[in-house]
Design a protein around this motif. Sequence first.
Motif, short mmCIF file in Angstrom:
data_model
loop_
_atom_site.label_atom_id
_atom_site.label_comp_id
_atom_site.label_asym_id
_atom_site.label_seq_id
_atom_site.Cartn_x
_atom_site.Cartn_y
_atom_site.Cartn_z
N TYR A 1 2.03 4.18 16.28
CA TYR A 1 1.29 2.85 16.01
C TYR A 1 -0.10 2.92 15.61
O TYR A 1 -0.40 2.08 14.66
CB TYR A 1 1.21 2.08 17.27
N GLN A 2 -0.88 3.88 15.87
CA GLN A 2 -2.44 3.87 15.47
C GLN A 2 -2.35 4.28 13.92
O GLN A 2 -3.16 3.86 13.18
CB GLN A 2 -3.27 4.66 16.28
N SER A 3 -1.59 5.11 13.52
CA SER A 3 -1.44 5.63 12.28
C SER A 3 -1.05 4.67 11.25
O SER A 3 -1.57 4.28 10.19
CB SER A 3 -0.49 6.92 11.77
N ALA A 4 0.03 3.63 11.89
CA ALA A 4 0.46 2.35 11.24
C ALA A 4 -0.63 1.49 11.04
O ALA A 4 -0.77 1.02 9.80
CB ALA A 4 1.62 1.98 11.88
N ILE A 5 -1.53 1.48 12.04
CA ILE A 5 -2.32 0.32 11.77
C ILE A 5 -3.68 0.94 10.75
O ILE A 5 -4.04 0.20 10.07
CB ILE A 5 -3.09 0.17 13.09
N ASP A 6 -3.92 1.91 10.74
CA ASP A 6 -4.78 2.84 9.95
C ASP A 6 -4.54 2.54 8.27
O ASP A 6 -5.33 2.12 7.64
CB ASP A 6 -5.12 4.22 10.01
N ASP A 7 -3.12 2.70 8.14
CA ASP A 7 -2.69 2.49 6.85
C ASP A 7 -2.65 1.15 6.42
O ASP A 7 -2.83 0.68 5.02
CB ASP A 7 -1.36 3.24 6.63
N TYR A 8 -2.06 0.14 7.35
CA TYR A 8 -2.23 -1.16 7.12
C TYR A 8 -3.62 -1.72 6.98
O TYR A 8 -3.74 -2.47 5.61
CB TYR A 8 -1.43 -2.07 8.08
N ASP A 9 -4.65 -1.31 7.59
CA ASP A 9 -5.98 -1.34 7.19
C ASP A 9 -6.34 -1.08 5.77
O ASP A 9 -6.91 -1.95 4.96
CB ASP A 9 -6.84 -0.72 7.94
N LYS A 10 -5.74 -0.17 5.31
CA LYS A 10 -6.15 0.50 4.04
C LYS A 10 -5.36 -0.35 2.73
O LYS A 10 -6.11 -0.63 1.84
CB LYS A 10 -5.80 1.98 3.89
N ALA A 11 -4.26 -0.56 3.08
CA ALA A 11 -3.38 -1.47 2.25
C ALA A 11 -4.05 -2.86 1.97
O ALA A 11 -4.37 -3.31 0.94
CB ALA A 11 -2.05 -1.58 2.49
N ILE A 12 -4.33 -3.38 3.21
CA ILE A 12 -5.20 -4.71 3.22
C ILE A 12 -6.26 -4.84 2.52
O ILE A 12 -6.84 -5.85 1.76
CB ILE A 12 -4.97 -5.48 4.72
N GLY A 13 -7.20 -3.71 2.75
CA GLY A 13 -8.38 -3.48 2.18
C GLY A 13 -8.29 -3.11 0.64
O GLY A 13 -9.53 -3.33 0.13
N ARG A 14 -7.40 -3.14 0.27
CA ARG A 14 -7.13 -2.79 -1.17
C ARG A 14 -6.38 -4.08 -1.86
O ARG A 14 -5.84 -3.99 -2.70
CB ARG A 14 -6.42 -1.40 -1.35
N ASN A 15 -6.87 -5.14 -1.18
CA ASN A 15 -6.39 -6.55 -1.64
C ASN A 15 -4.90 -6.76 -1.71
O ASN A 15 -4.24 -7.47 -2.33
CB ASN A 15 -6.89 -6.83 -3.07
N LEU A 16 -4.17 -6.11 -0.69
CA LEU A 16 -2.87 -6.43 -0.63
C LEU A 16 -2.62 -7.52 0.41
O LEU A 16 -2.58 -7.39 1.72
CB LEU A 16 -1.77 -5.29 -0.32
N GLU A 17 -2.73 -8.76 -0.09
CA GLU A 17 -2.46 -9.96 0.85
C GLU A 17 -1.04 -10.40 0.80
O GLU A 17 -0.67 -11.16 0.25
CB GLU A 17 -3.28 -11.19 0.33
N ASP A 18 -0.49 -9.57 1.87
CA ASP A 18 1.11 -10.02 2.07
C ASP A 18 1.31 -10.42 3.51
O ASP A 18 0.83 -9.39 4.48
CB ASP A 18 1.61 -8.71 1.66
#
Length: 602
Positions: free
Chosen positions: A142-159
């Motif tokens: 779960y923590q790795s998932a959160i880290d990657d979602y942070d990166k995706a959202i931080g790259r303007n993936l507003e989904d």
Amino acid sequence: MRRPLYFLLFMSLLATSGVWAQTAEEYFDQGNIKLNKGDYKGAVENYDKAIAQQNKVPAFYANRAIAKYRLNRYLEAIQDCDIALRLEPNQAKVHNNRGLSKFALKRYQEAIDDYTKAVALEPTFAKGYNNRAYTYLMMKNYQSAIDDYDKAIGRNLEDAASYNNRGWAKAKLKRFSEAEQDYNRAISLDQNYAMAYNNRGYVRSKLGDYNNSIKDYSQSIVLNPRFSEAYLWRGIVHHRFGNLEKACRDWNSALRLKNPKAQSWIDDFCTGDGPALSAEEYFNKGDEALTAGKWKEAINYYDKCIHLKSSHHIAYAHRARAYRKLGQIDKSIEGFSRAIELKPDYDWALASRGYVYYTNKKEYEKAIADFDKAIKLKPDYRWAYAHRARTKFRMKKYQEAIEDYNRALKIDPNDGWSYRNRALARYELGDAIGTCEDLNKAKELGDYKADGLIKEYCKTRGGGNIGKDTISVDTVNSYNTVLSSKNAEAVKFYTLGNERLDNESFYDAITRYTQAIWADARFKEAYLNRGNTKTRLTDYKSAIKDFDSAILLDGRYHEAFYLRGKAKWLSNDNEGAKTDWQRAKALGNTNAKNMLILHFKE
């Protein structure tokens, strides 16, 4: 409680010039048109024709892989991606798409490797991070998932799905307030997102916001009237909130929608469409099962009690005890900890957790801390003093152990267990006379192990003349000076059984004694101790069979006659008990003599 989020990346790469370039390019363009229209089979046919004319163009294979993925032909899609990458190795989007096919085949680690390669080649590739995050979520990382979602959202993936899935990962890590914020954002991006309402309802229930939790589940059902999970979980919140009638109605709705979990909730808590037993009634049934040694049945009842009343600290503690009896030690500690969290001054739960720490986990410092707290709350807590002493003994703090045994015996002068164990601590300090005095006192008080230890330390070694050169600490749990078996393997298992019996790990002890008997079928002491263990588990019928076997091997085995008599007495066969005790007495067994005086005035 999530919906998957996949991103496929379409590539329209121009073919290079060549003899057949124009025709191959036309087929490729036609394939792309069909791909975008959802005609995946037609797209594959066009890509096949393009490749037949030009088989060195990476884009032909890459786009055919997308069409095959859409047709669920995952292995073929992977093969096409392999070819595309051999022709042109550093294509981030092809690695991403190959990762999607591997994910579909549940080859999660291989999918992670492809997504990692994709984002390494293209660090701004938000969809690659997003897909890797969802794969980590499926792997329960779960923590790795959160880290990657942070990166995706931080790259303007507003989904909306990305926020929903990150929220679920946070909920799994019990970061409920952060999860709620993610669900809020998901719903703001998609107000018709039934799953996000459902998930927010879950975390709100965990935060104790029951009213808004029920509102969220209700909105999820409005958006998707066939969403069985929302009915199921709304029912769970209703019953935790004390409204069993509504809970049962929701569970029946979930069952009609074929939710596989609904039936067990109905069976546990409902009759027809209404509630079944109360929390206290389930608790009492759990205690009855616990007293009878039916550990799994007890846990089942305590589960139901806790479902109805999540603040029932005693139910958590008693369930923890049942888990310990089953050898599920981590669950036992978790249960005692939850009971203490609900009631910090719960002295029995503190002492019991300390007992588990020292007997099962060998975490002595934690055990001491728990016993200290229990004693501070209850200064006359004999059991806590006695087991804190036992813990200190294992830490080789023998004088401190003796002091705690002294306190325990001051509270209860008839505590044979503490006399016997104080004797062992005195022995370690070289106090041979004190050792034998304590063992004889323990025997006088009916301690079942004292007699064997007297033979080991006092009679056979001359009482006060015991020296550490004659016996090591490892032999203090021997129950007989000379064993009948000379089989090394049998003696090893027998010794392990004695250790388990000392720690009250009764089922494990029975297993070890059984292994000893398998190794040597004439090992009378193994039959005796297995029978004694079964007696403690109230399995008297089976215990008597073991004592029969011991007596068959040695017709003058007074200890077996005495213990068989005890098992018969406990199973209400008074005459049988009397006969066995008379025989044991005639053979010199003092315990049998005391039982005859006590129960038959002989």
